[in-house]
Design an enzyme around this catalytic site. Structure first.
Site, mmCIF file in Angstrom:
data_model
loop_
_atom_site.group_PDB
_atom_site.id
_atom_site.type_symbol
_atom_site.label_atom_id
_atom_site.label_comp_id
_atom_site.label_asym_id
_atom_site.label_seq_id
_atom_site.Cartn_x
_atom_site.Cartn_y
_atom_site.Cartn_z
ATOM 1 N N HIS A 285 0.672 5.219 1.322
ATOM 2 C CA HIS A 285 -0.124 6.062 2.215
ATOM 3 C C HIS A 285 0.512 7.448 2.286
ATOM 4 O O HIS A 285 1.735 7.563 2.410
ATOM 5 C CB HIS A 285 -0.187 5.417 3.612
ATOM 6 N N SER B 171 4.577 6.918 2.604
ATOM 7 C CA SER B 171 5.165 5.626 2.984
ATOM 8 C C SER B 171 4.607 4.530 2.093
ATOM 9 O O SER B 171 3.422 4.550 1.745
ATOM 10 C CB SER B 171 4.801 5.268 4.435
ATOM 11 N N ASP C 184 -3.521 0.960 7.563
ATOM 12 C CA ASP C 184 -2.280 1.726 7.351
ATOM 13 C C ASP C 184 -1.160 1.272 8.279
ATOM 14 O O ASP C 184 -0.383 2.077 8.812
ATOM 15 C CB ASP C 184 -2.543 3.242 7.497
ATOM 16 N N ASN D 193 0.843 -1.203 0.000
ATOM 17 C CA ASN D 193 0.000 0.000 0.000
ATOM 18 C C ASN D 193 0.871 1.244 0.000
ATOM 19 O O ASN D 193 1.988 1.225 0.516
ATOM 20 C CB ASN D 193 -0.873 0.002 1.259
#
Ligand code: GAR
Length: 216
Positions: free
Chosen positions: A111, A138, A147, A109
């Site tokens: 973020h 990040s 997250d 992911n």
């Protein structure tokens, strides 16, 4: 070298997807985008994929009775394309532990904050409210908590006098577009492995604007 097949999940504009599409045009890039999936039929990211000649799929969460059924459909379409690594790029659905564990250490992911600060939404507003001088983005492997998970790379940007959430978001987004392709490349070439819930990077050279884990 065989390229790692990746799927990219989007919900909207897809500018990070575009950064990945552009990076993957390079013969030496270790990943090939085999599928772009959205939970929204009108996501602009789908159009970007079509222009690039990449297969697309829509799995609309509203068509399913519950999260589990939605995620099973998502998982099926992703696997049908031979995907090895899944990249979230502005995919705005919370995934259950069933999905995140099924793709453990294979689900990435991006973020828009320097995690673990500012998890969740409205990160730029909250960074300005908190008065931080350094903000950023990040890229991390996904864990069941939102997250959360081992960090592959981060890019820092300054918070400037007079910044608004929009100007700060734009500066962070430019950093995202450099960071995400580099981190996905590391993951796909086996150079960013999880060890003890931290990522061990097997690289000496890393982009100057990426912050390295000092213990690697
Ligand atoms: C990006 O800023 C990304 O970091 C963020 O959504 C935006 C998507 O933009 N993701 C999250 O907030 C996930 N928690 P894009 O569709 O143009 O790539």
């Amino acid at each position: 070298m065989a390229k790692t097949k990746i799927a990219v999940l989007v919900s909207g504009r897809g500018s990070n997807l575009q950064a990945l599409i552009d990076a993957a045009k390079d013969d030496d890039y270790p990943a090939e985008i085999v599928l772009v999936v959205s939970n929204k039929a009108d996501a602009y990211g789908l159009e970007r994929a079509r222009v690039a000649g990449i297969a697309t799929a829509v799995v609309d969460h509203r068509d399913y009775e519950n999260r589990e059924a939605f995620e099973e459909a998502l998982d099926t379409v992703i696997r049908d394309h031979g995907t090895r690594i899944v990249c979230l790029a502005g995919f705005m659905r919370i995934l259950t532990p069933w999905f995140t564990e099924r793709w453990r250490d294979l689900l990435i992911n991006i973020h828009p904050s320097l995690l673990p600060a500012f998890k969740g939404l409205h990160t730029h507003e909250r960074a300005l409210e908190a008065g931080v001088r350094i903000h950023g983005c990040s890229v991390h492997y996904v864990r069941p908590e939102m997250d959360d998970g081992p960090i592959i790379g981060q890019a820092a940007v300054p918070v400037l006098h007079g910044d608004t959430p929009d100007t700060l978001a734009q500066r962070v987004l430019e950093a995202e577009h450099k960071l995400y392709p580099q981190c996905v490349a590391l993951a796909c070439s086996g150079k960013a492995r999880v060890a003890g819930e931290r990522v061990r990077l097997q690289v000496r050279e890393f982009g100057a604007d990426l912050l390295m884990n000092p213990h690697d």
